[in-house]
Scaffold this motif. Sequence first.
Motif, PDB file in Angstrom:
ATOM      1  N   LEU A   1      -8.792  -2.118   0.293  1.00 41.87           N
ATOM      2  CA  LEU A   1      -7.957  -1.763  -0.853  1.00 41.87           C
ATOM      3  C   LEU A   1      -7.452  -0.330  -0.772  1.00 41.87           C
ATOM      4  CD1 LEU A   1      -9.986  -3.438  -3.745  1.00 41.87           C
ATOM      5  CD2 LEU A   1      -8.087  -4.389  -2.402  1.00 41.87           C
ATOM      6  N   VAL A   2      -6.163  -0.171  -1.036  1.00 46.80           N
ATOM      7  CA  VAL A   2      -5.518   1.139  -1.006  1.00 46.80           C
ATOM      8  C   VAL A   2      -4.857   1.413  -2.350  1.00 46.80           C
ATOM      9  CG1 VAL A   2      -3.692   2.521   0.054  1.00 46.80           C
ATOM     10  CG2 VAL A   2      -5.125   1.056   1.479  1.00 46.80           C
ATOM     11  N   THR A   3      -5.073   2.620  -2.863  1.00 40.06           N
ATOM     12  CA  THR A   3      -4.400   3.103  -4.074  1.00 40.06           C
ATOM     13  C   THR A   3      -3.667   4.376  -3.706  1.00 40.06           C
ATOM     14  OG1 THR A   3      -6.148   2.166  -5.468  1.00 40.06           O
ATOM     15  CG2 THR A   3      -4.717   3.808  -6.472  1.00 40.06           C
ATOM     16  N   VAL A   4      -2.431   4.491  -4.176  1.00 43.06           N
ATOM     17  CA  VAL A   4      -1.592   5.635  -3.804  1.00 43.06           C
ATOM     18  C   VAL A   4      -0.960   6.245  -5.047  1.00 43.06           C
ATOM     19  CG1 VAL A   4       0.363   6.443  -2.426  1.00 43.06           C
ATOM     20  CG2 VAL A   4      -1.056   4.542  -1.589  1.00 43.06           C
TER      21      VAL A   4
ATOM     22  N   LEU B   1       3.121   0.101   0.615  1.00 45.91           N
ATOM     23  CA  LEU B   1       2.509  -0.388   1.860  1.00 45.91           C
ATOM     24  C   LEU B   1       3.540  -1.251   2.570  1.00 45.91           C
ATOM     25  CD1 LEU B   1      -1.073  -1.267   0.535  1.00 45.91           C
ATOM     26  CD2 LEU B   1      -0.166   0.933   1.314  1.00 45.91           C
ATOM     27  N   HIS B   2       4.472  -0.594   3.229  1.00 41.36           N
ATOM     28  CA  HIS B   2       5.716  -1.211   3.699  1.00 41.36           C
ATOM     29  C   HIS B   2       5.519  -2.415   4.599  1.00 41.36           C
ATOM     30  CE1 HIS B   2       9.847  -1.557   5.015  1.00 41.36           C
ATOM     31  NE2 HIS B   2       9.486  -1.363   6.271  1.00 41.36           N
ATOM     32  N   ASN B   3       4.459  -2.444   5.405  1.00 46.05           N
ATOM     33  CA  ASN B   3       4.288  -3.514   6.392  1.00 46.05           C
ATOM     34  C   ASN B   3       3.489  -4.711   5.885  1.00 46.05           C
ATOM     35  OD1 ASN B   3       4.421  -0.774   8.233  1.00 46.05           O
ATOM     36  ND2 ASN B   3       5.547  -2.477   9.110  1.00 46.05           N
ATOM     37  N   ASN B   4       3.107  -4.687   4.621  1.00 49.14           N
ATOM     38  CA  ASN B   4       2.460  -5.856   4.039  1.00 49.14           C
ATOM     39  C   ASN B   4       3.424  -7.033   3.990  1.00 49.14           C
ATOM     40  OD1 ASN B   4      -0.035  -4.744   3.635  1.00 49.14           O
ATOM     41  ND2 ASN B   4       0.065  -4.714   1.400  1.00 49.14           N
ATOM     42  N   GLN B   5       2.919  -8.228   4.243  1.00 50.42           N
ATOM     43  CA  GLN B   5       3.720  -9.450   4.144  1.00 50.42           C
ATOM     44  C   GLN B   5       3.250 -10.352   3.009  1.00 50.42           C
ATOM     45  OE1 GLN B   5       3.591 -11.273   8.058  1.00 50.42           O
ATOM     46  NE2 GLN B   5       5.109  -9.868   8.888  1.00 50.42           N
ATOM     47  N   LYS B   6       1.938 -10.458   2.819  1.00 46.93           N
ATOM     48  CA  LYS B   6       1.395 -11.340   1.789  1.00 46.93           C
ATOM     49  C   LYS B   6       1.129 -10.609   0.480  1.00 46.93           C
ATOM     50  CE  LYS B   6      -0.919 -14.270   5.219  1.00 46.93           C
ATOM     51  NZ  LYS B   6      -2.237 -14.786   5.710  1.00 46.93           N
ATOM     52  N   HIS B   7       0.785  -9.355   0.567  1.00 44.90           N
ATOM     53  CA  HIS B   7       0.461  -8.555  -0.610  1.00 44.90           C
ATOM     54  C   HIS B   7       1.613  -7.593  -0.917  1.00 44.90           C
ATOM     55  CE1 HIS B   7      -3.412  -9.956   1.016  1.00 44.90           C
ATOM     56  NE2 HIS B   7      -3.794  -9.988  -0.246  1.00 44.90           N
ATOM     57  N   PRO B   8       1.646  -7.005  -2.128  1.00 48.66           N
ATOM     58  CA  PRO B   8       2.755  -6.114  -2.511  1.00 48.66           C
ATOM     59  C   PRO B   8       2.998  -5.022  -1.476  1.00 48.66           C
ATOM     60  CG  PRO B   8       1.398  -6.594  -4.414  1.00 48.66           C
ATOM     61  CD  PRO B   8       0.681  -7.189  -3.227  1.00 48.66           C
ATOM     62  N   ASN B   9       4.278  -4.755  -1.196  1.00 46.80           N
ATOM     63  CA  ASN B   9       4.617  -3.734  -0.199  1.00 46.80           C
ATOM     64  C   ASN B   9       5.558  -2.660  -0.732  1.00 46.80           C
ATOM     65  OD1 ASN B   9       7.083  -5.059  -0.313  1.00 46.80           O
ATOM     66  ND2 ASN B   9       6.872  -6.041   1.686  1.00 46.80           N
ATOM     67  N   LYS B  10       5.961  -2.761  -1.987  1.00 44.93           N
ATOM     68  CA  LYS B  10       6.858  -1.765  -2.583  1.00 44.93           C
ATOM     69  C   LYS B  10       6.111  -0.939  -3.629  1.00 44.93           C
ATOM     70  CE  LYS B  10      11.310  -4.105  -1.929  1.00 44.93           C
ATOM     71  NZ  LYS B  10      10.790  -5.047  -0.928  1.00 44.93           N
ATOM     72  N   PRO B  11       6.526   0.307  -3.841  1.00 41.25           N
ATOM     73  CA  PRO B  11       5.883   1.130  -4.859  1.00 41.25           C
ATOM     74  C   PRO B  11       6.181   0.614  -6.269  1.00 41.25           C
ATOM     75  CG  PRO B  11       7.823   2.246  -3.995  1.00 41.25           C
ATOM     76  CD  PRO B  11       7.617   1.026  -3.140  1.00 41.25           C
ATOM     77  N   LEU B  12       5.244   0.861  -7.177  1.00 38.15           N
ATOM     78  CA  LEU B  12       5.413   0.420  -8.565  1.00 38.15           C
ATOM     79  C   LEU B  12       6.548   1.172  -9.262  1.00 38.15           C
ATOM     80  CD1 LEU B  12       1.623   0.292  -9.531  1.00 38.15           C
ATOM     81  CD2 LEU B  12       3.112  -1.648  -9.006  1.00 38.15           C
TER      82      LEU B  12
ATOM     83  N   GLY C   1       1.677  12.596  -8.460  1.00 35.78           N
ATOM     84  CA  GLY C   1       0.917  12.358  -9.678  1.00 35.78           C
ATOM     85  C   GLY C   1       1.149  11.013 -10.338  1.00 35.78           C
ATOM     86  N   GLU C   2       2.078  10.212  -9.829  1.00 40.22           N
ATOM     87  CA  GLU C   2       2.376   8.910 -10.422  1.00 40.22           C
ATOM     88  C   GLU C   2       1.799   7.787  -9.561  1.00 40.22           C
ATOM     89  OE1 GLU C   2       6.093   8.057 -12.310  1.00 40.22           O
ATOM     90  OE2 GLU C   2       6.844  10.070 -11.894  1.00 40.22           O
ATOM     91  N   LEU C   3       1.174   6.812 -10.217  1.00 39.86           N
ATOM     92  CA  LEU C   3       0.585   5.679  -9.512  1.00 39.86           C
ATOM     93  C   LEU C   3       1.690   4.798  -8.940  1.00 39.86           C
ATOM     94  CD1 LEU C   3      -2.098   4.125  -8.897  1.00 39.86           C
ATOM     95  CD2 LEU C   3      -1.624   2.793 -10.971  1.00 39.86           C
ATOM     96  N   VAL C   4       1.685   4.628  -7.621  1.00 34.95           N
ATOM     97  CA  VAL C   4       2.723   3.805  -6.985  1.00 34.95           C
ATOM     98  C   VAL C   4       2.146   2.575  -6.275  1.00 34.95           C
ATOM     99  CG1 VAL C   4       4.413   5.670  -6.732  1.00 34.95           C
ATOM    100  CG2 VAL C   4       2.705   5.313  -4.935  1.00 34.95           C
ATOM    101  N   VAL C   5       0.849   2.603  -5.947  1.00 38.10           N
ATOM    102  CA  VAL C   5       0.158   1.440  -5.371  1.00 38.10           C
ATOM    103  C   VAL C   5      -1.204   1.365  -6.040  1.00 38.10           C
ATOM    104  CG1 VAL C   5      -0.892   0.439  -3.306  1.00 38.10           C
ATOM    105  CG2 VAL C   5       1.343   1.547  -3.151  1.00 38.10           C
ATOM    106  N   ASP C   6      -1.549   0.188  -6.578  1.00 38.05           N
ATOM    107  CA  ASP C   6      -2.773   0.058  -7.368  1.00 38.05           C
ATOM    108  C   ASP C   6      -3.731  -0.940  -6.729  1.00 38.05           C
ATOM    109  OD1 ASP C   6      -4.654   0.244  -9.349  1.00 38.05           O
ATOM    110  OD2 ASP C   6      -3.544  -0.945 -10.818  1.00 38.05           O
ATOM    111  N   LYS C   7      -4.731  -0.427  -6.030  1.00 33.14           N
ATOM    112  CA  LYS C   7      -5.808  -1.246  -5.442  1.00 33.14           C
ATOM    113  C   LYS C   7      -5.244  -2.490  -4.751  1.00 33.14           C
ATOM    114  CE  LYS C   7      -8.159  -1.278  -9.356  1.00 33.14           C
ATOM    115  NZ  LYS C   7      -7.522  -0.203 -10.128  1.00 33.14           N
ATOM    116  N   THR C   8      -4.416  -2.257  -3.755  1.00 31.97           N
ATOM    117  CA  THR C   8      -3.731  -3.327  -3.040  1.00 31.97           C
ATOM    118  C   THR C   8      -4.311  -3.495  -1.644  1.00 31.97           C
ATOM    119  OG1 THR C   8      -1.693  -2.915  -4.275  1.00 31.97           O
ATOM    120  CG2 THR C   8      -1.484  -4.118  -2.200  1.00 31.97           C
ATOM    121  N   VAL C   9      -4.487  -4.740  -1.220  1.00 30.91           N
ATOM    122  CA  VAL C   9      -4.975  -5.013   0.131  1.00 30.91           C
ATOM    123  C   VAL C   9      -3.949  -4.496   1.143  1.00 30.91           C
ATOM    124  CG1 VAL C   9      -5.470  -6.815   1.829  1.00 30.91           C
ATOM    125  CG2 VAL C   9      -6.350  -7.025  -0.508  1.00 30.91           C
TER     126      VAL C   9
END
Length: 230
Positions: free
Chosen positions: A178-181, A146-157, A185-193
């Motif tokens: 909340l967004v999950t990506v 979630l590249h444009n996030n500032q307060k919450h995680p913005n990089k893939p796992l 097939g690999e989890l890269v964003v886990d329930k992130t605002v």
Amino acid sequence: MLRTSLQLALVVGIMSGLADCSVAAEQLKTNTPPEGFRALFNGKDLDGWKGLVGSPKSRPKMSADELAKAQVKADAKMRKHWTVVDGILVFDGKGDSLCTVKDYRDFELFVDFKLLTMGDSGIYLRGTPQVQIWDPKKRNCGSGGLHNNQKHPNKPLVRADKPIGEWNTLRILMVGELVTVWLNGELVVDKTVMENFWERDKPIYPTGQIELQNHGNDLYFRNIYIKELE
């Protein structure tokens, strides 16, 4: 010698038939939604899509007449740069985002994408940037964050991108803020605002259009499926 020739012809014929079946199976699979999903892209034309007008912040301030006139202009521009070729959405990198005609609230979304070298793209959720898509070499970071996030995680796992020129598959689940990506097939964003890019002091809008975005490079999409959640 005759038997050998006949055997060879039979083998070639079988292989050819198998290849035809494989091609037919792939054509059946492409742009055909799985059970419970609906195809946003029909593989034939741009039905269900429109050009970009403003932002979720600016559009509500426009009158109905202003919005209608701006939409006609945006649609004309969109059709100059977005085309359908052999069941694939193709963007020449010179126009604006391609937007769904319909707005969505909570949903599960599948999108296949393919980039060229140094490509830079994204999926806007409810009109908001974005689930990032790019050549990892641009920022030494994989796609899906979630590249444009500032307060919450913005990089893939993890970095789950396939080599440039190959098809990648995004699966995006959006429920509330909340967004999950998953990428390939690999989890890269886990329930992130997902933050509101347009109005940082407010939560993300409850509904909005889905947009396919790009920065100045050829881009390809297919197999775009959505399931709206209760």
